[in-house]
Scaffold this motif. Sequence first.
Motif, PDB file in Angstrom:
ATOM      1  N   LEU A  21       5.936  13.385   9.642  1.00 52.55           N
ATOM      2  CA  LEU A  21       6.445  12.020   9.637  1.00 52.55           C
ATOM      3  C   LEU A  21       5.304  11.037   9.867  1.00 52.55           C
ATOM      4  CD1 LEU A  21       9.749  11.976  11.735  1.00 52.55           C
ATOM      5  CD2 LEU A  21       9.482  12.117   9.255  1.00 52.55           C
ATOM      6  N   LEU A  22       5.275   9.973   9.069  1.00 52.05           N
ATOM      7  CA  LEU A  22       4.363   8.858   9.282  1.00 52.05           C
ATOM      8  C   LEU A  22       5.198   7.595   9.470  1.00 52.05           C
ATOM      9  CD1 LEU A  22       1.631   9.523   6.560  1.00 52.05           C
ATOM     10  CD2 LEU A  22       1.541  10.099   8.989  1.00 52.05           C
TER      11      LEU A  22
ATOM     12  N   LEU B  40       6.035   0.737   8.750  1.00 51.20           N
ATOM     13  CA  LEU B  40       5.392   1.563   7.727  1.00 51.20           C
ATOM     14  C   LEU B  40       4.068   0.994   7.245  1.00 51.20           C
ATOM     15  CD1 LEU B  40       8.314   2.800   5.437  1.00 51.20           C
ATOM     16  CD2 LEU B  40       7.216   3.952   7.360  1.00 51.20           C
ATOM     17  N   ASP B  41       3.971  -0.329   7.120  1.00 53.03           N
ATOM     18  CA  ASP B  41       2.770  -0.874   6.497  1.00 53.03           C
ATOM     19  C   ASP B  41       1.555  -0.863   7.415  1.00 53.03           C
ATOM     20  OD1 ASP B  41       4.071  -1.137   4.160  1.00 53.03           O
ATOM     21  OD2 ASP B  41       3.860  -3.307   3.956  1.00 53.03           O
ATOM     22  N   LEU B  42       1.723  -0.417   8.655  1.00 55.57           N
ATOM     23  CA  LEU B  42       0.555  -0.159   9.509  1.00 55.57           C
ATOM     24  C   LEU B  42      -0.033   1.232   9.251  1.00 55.57           C
ATOM     25  CD1 LEU B  42       1.651  -1.763  12.910  1.00 55.57           C
ATOM     26  CD2 LEU B  42       0.141  -2.705  11.149  1.00 55.57           C
ATOM     27  N   VAL B  43       0.705   2.052   8.491  1.00 59.58           N
ATOM     28  CA  VAL B  43       0.168   3.354   8.069  1.00 59.58           C
ATOM     29  C   VAL B  43      -0.897   3.106   6.996  1.00 59.58           C
ATOM     30  CG1 VAL B  43       0.708   5.569   6.998  1.00 59.58           C
ATOM     31  CG2 VAL B  43       2.354   4.492   8.563  1.00 59.58           C
ATOM     32  N   GLU B  44      -2.011   3.780   7.117  1.00 59.57           N
ATOM     33  CA  GLU B  44      -3.113   3.604   6.173  1.00 59.57           C
ATOM     34  C   GLU B  44      -3.117   4.716   5.123  1.00 59.57           C
ATOM     35  OE1 GLU B  44      -5.110   1.111   5.971  1.00 59.57           O
ATOM     36  OE2 GLU B  44      -4.441   0.100   7.815  1.00 59.57           O
ATOM     37  N   PRO B  45      -3.638   4.425   3.912  1.00 60.87           N
ATOM     38  CA  PRO B  45      -3.751   5.478   2.898  1.00 60.87           C
ATOM     39  C   PRO B  45      -4.490   6.710   3.400  1.00 60.87           C
ATOM     40  CG  PRO B  45      -4.127   3.343   1.898  1.00 60.87           C
ATOM     41  CD  PRO B  45      -4.005   3.097   3.380  1.00 60.87           C
ATOM     42  N   ALA B  46      -5.475   6.520   4.262  1.00 56.98           N
ATOM     43  CA  ALA B  46      -6.209   7.661   4.815  1.00 56.98           C
ATOM     44  C   ALA B  46      -5.294   8.543   5.657  1.00 56.98           C
ATOM     45  CB  ALA B  46      -7.387   7.170   5.652  1.00 56.98           C
ATOM     46  N   ASP B  47      -4.293   7.930   6.292  1.00 52.93           N
ATOM     47  CA  ASP B  47      -3.330   8.720   7.071  1.00 52.93           C
ATOM     48  C   ASP B  47      -2.522   9.631   6.154  1.00 52.93           C
ATOM     49  OD1 ASP B  47      -4.127   7.322   9.369  1.00 52.93           O
ATOM     50  OD2 ASP B  47      -2.619   5.761   9.038  1.00 52.93           O
TER      51      ASP B  47
ATOM     52  N   ARG C 156       0.787  -0.562  -1.059  1.00 59.69           N
ATOM     53  CA  ARG C 156       0.344   0.516  -0.189  1.00 59.69           C
ATOM     54  C   ARG C 156       0.426   1.854  -0.913  1.00 59.69           C
ATOM     55  NH1 ARG C 156      -2.334  -1.526   4.019  1.00 59.69           N
ATOM     56  NH2 ARG C 156      -1.756   0.171   5.411  1.00 59.69           N
ATOM     57  N   TRP C 157       1.521   2.047  -1.667  1.00 61.18           N
ATOM     58  CA  TRP C 157       1.647   3.282  -2.449  1.00 61.18           C
ATOM     59  C   TRP C 157       0.495   3.412  -3.450  1.00 61.18           C
ATOM     60  CZ3 TRP C 157       4.333   7.261  -1.141  1.00 61.18           C
ATOM     61  CH2 TRP C 157       5.557   7.139  -0.464  1.00 61.18           C
ATOM     62  N   ALA C 158       0.178   2.305  -4.129  1.00 61.65           N
ATOM     63  CA  ALA C 158      -0.891   2.344  -5.133  1.00 61.65           C
ATOM     64  C   ALA C 158      -2.227   2.700  -4.494  1.00 61.65           C
ATOM     65  CB  ALA C 158      -0.978   0.989  -5.848  1.00 61.65           C
ATOM     66  N   LYS C 159      -2.484   2.156  -3.311  1.00 66.26           N
ATOM     67  CA  LYS C 159      -3.734   2.477  -2.619  1.00 66.26           C
ATOM     68  C   LYS C 159      -3.760   3.938  -2.181  1.00 66.26           C
ATOM     69  CE  LYS C 159      -4.515  -2.242  -0.975  1.00 66.26           C
ATOM     70  NZ  LYS C 159      -4.523  -3.155   0.207  1.00 66.26           N
ATOM     71  N   ALA C 160      -2.602   4.476  -1.825  1.00 65.33           N
ATOM     72  CA  ALA C 160      -2.540   5.885  -1.433  1.00 65.33           C
ATOM     73  C   ALA C 160      -2.858   6.800  -2.606  1.00 65.33           C
ATOM     74  CB  ALA C 160      -1.159   6.212  -0.870  1.00 65.33           C
ATOM     75  N   VAL C 161      -2.388   6.441  -3.806  1.00 63.80           N
ATOM     76  CA  VAL C 161      -2.699   7.241  -4.995  1.00 63.80           C
ATOM     77  C   VAL C 161      -4.210   7.249  -5.237  1.00 63.80           C
ATOM     78  CG1 VAL C 161      -2.458   7.363  -7.513  1.00 63.80           C
ATOM     79  CG2 VAL C 161      -0.455   6.942  -6.074  1.00 63.80           C
ATOM     80  N   VAL C 162      -4.841   6.103  -5.095  1.00 59.59           N
ATOM     81  CA  VAL C 162      -6.301   6.028  -5.254  1.00 59.59           C
ATOM     82  C   VAL C 162      -6.987   6.899  -4.201  1.00 59.59           C
ATOM     83  CG1 VAL C 162      -8.311   4.508  -5.111  1.00 59.59           C
ATOM     84  CG2 VAL C 162      -6.241   3.739  -6.314  1.00 59.59           C
ATOM     85  N   ALA C 163      -6.522   6.806  -2.957  1.00 56.54           N
ATOM     86  CA  ALA C 163      -7.140   7.576  -1.880  1.00 56.54           C
ATOM     87  C   ALA C 163      -6.949   9.081  -2.074  1.00 56.54           C
ATOM     88  CB  ALA C 163      -6.558   7.140  -0.534  1.00 56.54           C
ATOM     89  N   LEU C 164      -5.774   9.486  -2.500  1.00 53.79           N
ATOM     90  CA  LEU C 164      -5.529  10.909  -2.748  1.00 53.79           C
ATOM     91  C   LEU C 164      -6.406  11.425  -3.887  1.00 53.79           C
ATOM     92  CD1 LEU C 164      -1.640  10.908  -2.413  1.00 53.79           C
ATOM     93  CD2 LEU C 164      -3.200  12.275  -1.011  1.00 53.79           C
ATOM     94  N   THR C 165      -6.529  10.619  -4.927  1.00 51.73           N
ATOM     95  CA  THR C 165      -7.369  11.018  -6.061  1.00 51.73           C
ATOM     96  C   THR C 165      -8.829  11.145  -5.621  1.00 51.73           C
ATOM     97  OG1 THR C 165      -5.860   9.895  -7.598  1.00 51.73           O
ATOM     98  CG2 THR C 165      -8.072  10.423  -8.401  1.00 51.73           C
ATOM     99  N   ALA C 166      -9.282  10.189  -4.824  1.00 55.93           N
ATOM    100  CA  ALA C 166     -10.670  10.229  -4.333  1.00 55.93           C
ATOM    101  C   ALA C 166     -10.904  11.441  -3.450  1.00 55.93           C
ATOM    102  CB  ALA C 166     -10.975   8.955  -3.561  1.00 55.93           C
TER     103      ALA C 166
END
Length: 323
Positions: A282-283, A306-313, A186-196
């Motif tokens: 808080l998420l 936590l894992d129901l939180v999405e990278p877009a969130d 999930r962290w790795a996907k968030a890094v991709v989403a933030l970069t995008a």
Amino acid sequence: MARLDSDGDVLLAGPAVRAAATAGEVVFLCGPNGRHAAELLPGVTRVLEWECPWVVHPAPDVRPLDIEAVIALVHGVRADVALVLTSFHQSPLPLALMLRLAGVPRIVARSADYPGSLLDVRLTEERDVPEAVRALEVARAAGFELPEGDDGRLAVADPPGSGLDRPYVVVHPGASAPARTWSPDRWAKAVVALTAAGFRVVVTGGPGEAGLTEHVAGACGIDLGGRTTFRELSGVLAGASAVVVGNTGPAHLAAAVGTPVVSLFAPVVPAARWAPHGQHVLLGDQDAPCRGTRARECPLPGHPCLDLVEPADVVAAVAEVMT
């Protein structure tokens, strides 16, 4: 002053330290996982380290020689008063006994249990207030108050420059308790989403987290895992536009340097007490079944809080705290 837990717990003692420092020198007794933070606290003049067998995890053996050594070390300080800082589920009385044997004439702490002659001032009221406020209440019960103009926020001394080109967002995926952070993918996907979304991402982690940070940074993030001291990390966080992190010490370090925090916060401990003591979002599901369990490992399949939180969130929360 004593706080025997980890770096984040010690950082939350900062306002209490500054209050006590108005009356003289502050010697800080901490565990090995809290020393780096204690050395950064304004007002601390000396740090004593002890691996406490009822606090440190995994716990060391109880050895009479170690106990006697700590008592002798504290005796040599010739302290006038000791402030024992604990969380709501910890008793201050074992340490208070040692401090009394070390000759400390006045001991102040919060205790649900009858302290007998171990405490001179005992606080009993428990409220859902931030841990930094809770610690400051102990200092105030001892007669210490923050200096004029001190707003009671967290603080550290002189964060160094990061040497990184700004702006950037820090992602800190690790935590000593796995239940208190997101899963690595999930962290790795968030890094991709933030970069995008146009953010430059720096991934940080401790010496034992290099494999984790490499995975999370992937091809998009700048991996600093295991490459900074705790003080250097304070500088990296101070230079960031926002920090995305679980419930772990660097969340409080980010608050101490004034950087807004997006906190992936599992409700195994109450957010009212442990959320970052500064600007934050808080998420995570704070009403999940794991609420209040103090679990180190997630007790539920799939880490749902936590894992129901999405990278877009996370992207949206970063944009929110930066406005």
